[in-house]
Enzyme design. Structure first.
Site, PDB file in Angstrom:
ATOM      1  N   CYS A 113       0.692  -1.100  -0.045  1.00 42.08           N
ATOM      2  CA  CYS A 113       0.017   0.124   0.006  1.00 42.08           C
ATOM      3  C   CYS A 113       0.698   1.291   0.038  1.00 42.08           C
ATOM      4  O   CYS A 113       0.314   2.519  -0.315  1.00 42.08           O
ATOM      5  CB  CYS A 113      -1.029  -0.209   1.132  1.00 42.08           C
ATOM      6  N   HIS A 238      -3.411   6.845   3.126  1.00 42.76           N
ATOM      7  CA  HIS A 238      -3.993   5.764   2.742  1.00 42.76           C
ATOM      8  C   HIS A 238      -5.179   5.264   3.082  1.00 42.76           C
ATOM      9  O   HIS A 238      -5.320   5.392   4.306  1.00 42.76           O
ATOM     10  CB  HIS A 238      -2.614   4.662   2.684  1.00 42.76           C
ATOM     11  N   ASN A 268     -10.517  -0.544   0.488  1.00 39.30           N
ATOM     12  CA  ASN A 268      -9.190  -0.313   0.574  1.00 39.30           C
ATOM     13  C   ASN A 268      -8.586  -0.945  -0.898  1.00 39.30           C
ATOM     14  O   ASN A 268      -8.460  -1.851  -1.430  1.00 39.30           O
ATOM     15  CB  ASN A 268      -8.330  -1.011   1.742  1.00 39.30           C
TER      16      ASN A 268
HETATM   17  O1  UT7 Z   1      -3.780  -1.633   3.794  1.00 38.22           O
HETATM   18  C1  UT7 Z   1      -3.500  -2.021   5.091  1.00 38.22           C
HETATM   19  C2  UT7 Z   1      -4.187  -3.126   5.222  1.00 38.22           C
HETATM   20  N1  UT7 Z   1      -5.147  -3.293   6.598  1.00 38.22           N
HETATM   21  C3  UT7 Z   1      -5.461  -2.692   7.269  1.00 38.22           C
HETATM   22  O2  UT7 Z   1      -5.202  -1.459   7.459  1.00 38.22           O
HETATM   23  C4  UT7 Z   1      -6.448  -3.060   8.314  1.00 38.22           C
HETATM   24  C5  UT7 Z   1      -6.281  -2.370   9.934  1.00 38.22           C
HETATM   25  N2  UT7 Z   1      -7.044  -2.904  10.701  1.00 38.22           N
HETATM   26  C6  UT7 Z   1      -8.527  -2.761  10.564  1.00 38.22           C
HETATM   27  O3  UT7 Z   1      -8.945  -2.105   9.778  1.00 38.22           O
HETATM   28  C7  UT7 Z   1      -9.289  -3.389  11.732  1.00 38.22           C
HETATM   29  O4  UT7 Z   1      -8.667  -4.020  12.442  1.00 38.22           O
HETATM   30  C8  UT7 Z   1     -10.594  -4.594  11.002  1.00 38.22           C
HETATM   31  C9  UT7 Z   1     -11.521  -3.952  10.194  1.00 38.22           C
HETATM   32  C10 UT7 Z   1      -9.880  -5.472  10.102  1.00 38.22           C
HETATM   33  C11 UT7 Z   1     -11.180  -5.192  12.133  1.00 38.22           C
HETATM   34  O5  UT7 Z   1     -11.598  -4.159  13.206  1.00 38.22           O
HETATM   35  P1  UT7 Z   1     -11.656  -4.706  14.544  1.00 38.22           P
HETATM   36  O6  UT7 Z   1     -12.339  -3.647  15.251  1.00 38.22           O
HETATM   37  O7  UT7 Z   1     -10.146  -4.587  14.871  1.00 38.22           O
HETATM   38  O8  UT7 Z   1     -12.369  -5.948  14.884  1.00 38.22           O
HETATM   39  P2  UT7 Z   1     -11.710  -7.556  15.224  1.00 38.22           P
HETATM   40  O9  UT7 Z   1     -10.715  -8.115  14.206  1.00 38.22           O
HETATM   41  O10 UT7 Z   1     -11.384  -7.379  16.880  1.00 38.22           O
HETATM   42  O11 UT7 Z   1     -12.982  -8.323  15.418  1.00 38.22           O
HETATM   43  C12 UT7 Z   1     -14.009  -8.084  16.112  1.00 38.22           C
HETATM   44  C13 UT7 Z   1     -15.049  -9.219  16.134  1.00 38.22           C
HETATM   45  C14 UT7 Z   1     -14.507 -10.636  15.791  1.00 38.22           C
HETATM   46  O12 UT7 Z   1     -15.532 -11.448  16.731  1.00 38.22           O
HETATM   47  P3  UT7 Z   1     -15.114 -11.815  18.189  1.00 38.22           P
HETATM   48  O13 UT7 Z   1     -14.117 -12.469  18.296  1.00 38.22           O
HETATM   49  O14 UT7 Z   1     -15.383 -10.421  18.846  1.00 38.22           O
HETATM   50  O15 UT7 Z   1     -16.413 -12.602  18.454  1.00 38.22           O
HETATM   51  C15 UT7 Z   1     -14.321 -11.157  14.682  1.00 38.22           C
HETATM   52  O16 UT7 Z   1     -14.479 -12.300  14.347  1.00 38.22           O
HETATM   53  O17 UT7 Z   1     -15.667  -9.075  14.701  1.00 38.22           O
HETATM   54  C16 UT7 Z   1     -15.557 -10.393  13.851  1.00 38.22           C
HETATM   55  N3  UT7 Z   1     -15.456  -9.976  12.589  1.00 38.22           N
HETATM   56  C17 UT7 Z   1     -16.432  -9.643  11.825  1.00 38.22           C
HETATM   57  N4  UT7 Z   1     -17.822  -9.633  12.082  1.00 38.22           N
HETATM   58  C18 UT7 Z   1     -18.677  -9.355  11.009  1.00 38.22           C
HETATM   59  C19 UT7 Z   1     -14.304  -9.741  11.772  1.00 38.22           C
HETATM   60  N5  UT7 Z   1     -14.871  -9.536  10.692  1.00 38.22           N
HETATM   61  C20 UT7 Z   1     -15.920  -9.463  10.457  1.00 38.22           C
HETATM   62  C21 UT7 Z   1     -16.921  -9.215   9.496  1.00 38.22           C
HETATM   63  N6  UT7 Z   1     -18.244  -9.132   9.858  1.00 38.22           N
HETATM   64  N7  UT7 Z   1     -16.642  -8.947   8.442  1.00 38.22           N
END
Ligand code: UT7
Length: 311
Positions: A113, A238, A268
Site C-alpha cells: 500500500c 492511505h 482499500n
Molecule cells: O492496507 C493495510 C491493510 N489493512 C488494514 O489497514 C487493516 C487495519 N485493521 C482494521 O481495519 C481493523 O482491525 C479491522 C476492520 C480489520 C477489524 O476491526 P476490529 O475492530 O479490529 O475487529 P476485530 O478484528 O477485533 O474483530 C472483532 C469481532 C471478532 O469477533 P469476536 O471474536 O469478537 O466474536 C471478529 O470475528 O468482529 C468479528 N469480525 C466480523 N464480524 C462481522 C471480523 N470480521 C467481521 C466481519 N463481519 N466482516
C-alpha cells in the site's frame, strides 16, 4: 530542481460495484459491522477489467487532461502487488496500450500500500537525472484476485481500482520519507504458484501500527520542511479504515475536513488509494495552486512513507 509537481491526474474503477449487503449474502457479516468498523459502504470489483486495463485507463485520462506531447514521457512506473502477469510488468503493458515511445523506462514497484508514495520519490529522482520531461506514476490493484471471499475478516476490506498522476520536476517544496521494517508475519500474501495466495492479516496489529506510523510519517516531513500542521491544506492518508484516519486527525486536534476520505466508495485499493483520492480532490476542485498537502501511506513489509507536496 528539487521538487515535483502533479501536472494531471486520472482514475479508473471497474464498472461493477459490490455493496456491504451484497457481501452479507455470501459471508457472515453485515452492512452495520462493515460501516461502523471501517467506514466502507461499497467497493468496485473487476469482471472484464484487469490491473493492466485499469492502469492504462487511469493513465490515459491523466494524459488527456494534461494534453502534452507523449514523446516527452520518459518513465512509466506502476505501483502494484496484483499484476496481470509475473512478467512483463504492468508498466510495459501500459506503455504499449498508450502507444508511448519505446524510449521510456517502464517498470513496476512492489511496496504494497506504500507503493505510490515510494514511487513519488523514484519518479522525482528519475526526472532530476534523466532527459525526459514527464513521468507517469500509477497505482493499480486488482485486490479481488488475492482476496479469499470466504474469509470475512479480509474480504470486506478491499476493492479494485487505479489512479494515475503525470509528474514534472520543478523547484517547489517537496519533502519525502520512506521506511521498511521487514515484518512478513502480520500482513502478507504468498506469491506465484502458491495455492493459498490470498491476503492474510492480523487486523488489530495492523491498526495499531498504522495509527503510530501515519503520525510519525506526517511529523517527519513537517519537521524537515520546518512547517506545522497549520501550514498544510490537506492530508491524504492511505484509505484503509476511516477509524485509523479519525484517530490520527484527533491526535492533531484537527477538524476532520483536512483529512480527505473516500473509503466509503472504494474500500482499500492498496497502492491505488492515494492517487484515486488525489484525482477525486482535483475533480472536486479542492486543490488550488500553491496549496501544500501531505500524502502518507503504510502497508505490508511493513512499509510506510510520507510526502509533502506543493500543488
Ligand atoms: O492496507 C493495510 C491493510 N489493512 C488494514 O489497514 C487493516 C487495519 N485493521 C482494521 O481495519 C481493523 O482491525 C479491522 C476492520 C480489520 C477489524 O476491526 P476490529 O475492530 O479490529 O475487529 P476485530 O478484528 O477485533 O474483530 C472483532 C469481532 C471478532 O469477533 P469476536 O471474536 O469478537 O466474536 C471478529 O470475528 O468482529 C468479528 N469480525 C466480523 N464480524 C462481522 C471480523 N470480521 C467481521 C466481519 N463481519 N466482516
Amino acid at each position: 530542481m528539487q521538487g515535483i509537481h502533479i501536472v494531471a491526474t486520472g482514475k479508473a474503477v471497474p464498472a461493477r460495484t459490490v455493496t456491504n449487503d451484497d457481501l452479507s449474502r455470501t459471508v457472515d457479516t453485515s452492512d452495520e459491522w462493515i460501516r461502523t468498523r471501517t467506514g466502507i459502504r461499497q467497493r468496485h470489483i473487476c469482471e472484464e477489467e484487469t490491473c493492466v486495463s485499469l492502469a492504462a485507463d487511469a493513465a490515459g485520462e491523466a494524459l488527456l487532461q494534461a494534453g502534452i506531447d507523449k514523446e516527452q514521457i520518459g518513465y512509466v512506473v506502476v505501483a502494484t502487488t496484483t499484476p496481470d502477469y509475473a512478467f512483463p510488468s504492468v508498466a510495459c503493458m501500459v506503455q504499449k496500450k498508450l502507444e508511448l515511445s519505446s524510449e521510456v523506462m517502464a517498470f513496476d514497484i512492489s511496496a504494497a500500500c506504500s507503493g505510490f508514495l515510494y514511487g513519488l520519490n523514484i519518479c522525482r529522482s528519475l526526472l532530476m537525472t534523466g532527459k525526459k520531461k514527464y513521468a507517469l506514476l500509477i497505482g493499480s490493484e486488482q485486490m479481488s484476485r488475492i482476496t479469499d471471499f470466504t474469509d470475512r475478516s479480509t474480504c470486506v476490506l478491499f476493492g479494485d481500482g487505479a489512479g494515475a498522476v503525470l509528474l514534472e520536476a520543478d523547484d517547489s517544496l517537496f519533502v519525502h520519507r520512506a521506511w521498511s521494517d521487514g515484518n512478513s508475519e502480520v500482513l502478507f500474501c504468498k506469491g506465484v504458484g502458491n495455492p493459498d495466495a490470498f491476503i492474510k492479516m492480523d487486523g488489530g496489529q495492523v491498526f495499531k501500527f498504522a495509527v503510530k506510523v501515519i503520525k510519525e510519517g506526517i511529523d517527519a516531513v513537517l519537521l524537515e520542511a520546518g512547517l506545522t500542521m497549520e501550514d498544510i491544506d490537506y492530508v491524504v492518508c492511505h484509505q484503509a479504515n476511516e477509524r485509523i484516519i479519525d484517530h490520527v486527525s484527533k491526535k492533531y486536534g484537527e477538524n476532520k475536513e483536512k483529512f480527505f476520505m473516500n473509503i466509503a466508495g472504494y474500500a482499500n485499493t492498496s497502492a491505488a488509494s492515494i492517487p484515486i483520492a488525489l484525482d477525486e480532490m482535483v475533480k472536486e476542485q479542492k486543490l488550488e495552486k500553491g496549496m501544500k498537502i501531505i500524502c502518507v501511506g503504510f502497508g505490508a513489509g511493513f512499509t510506510w512513507s510520507s510526502a509533502l507536496l506543493t500543488i
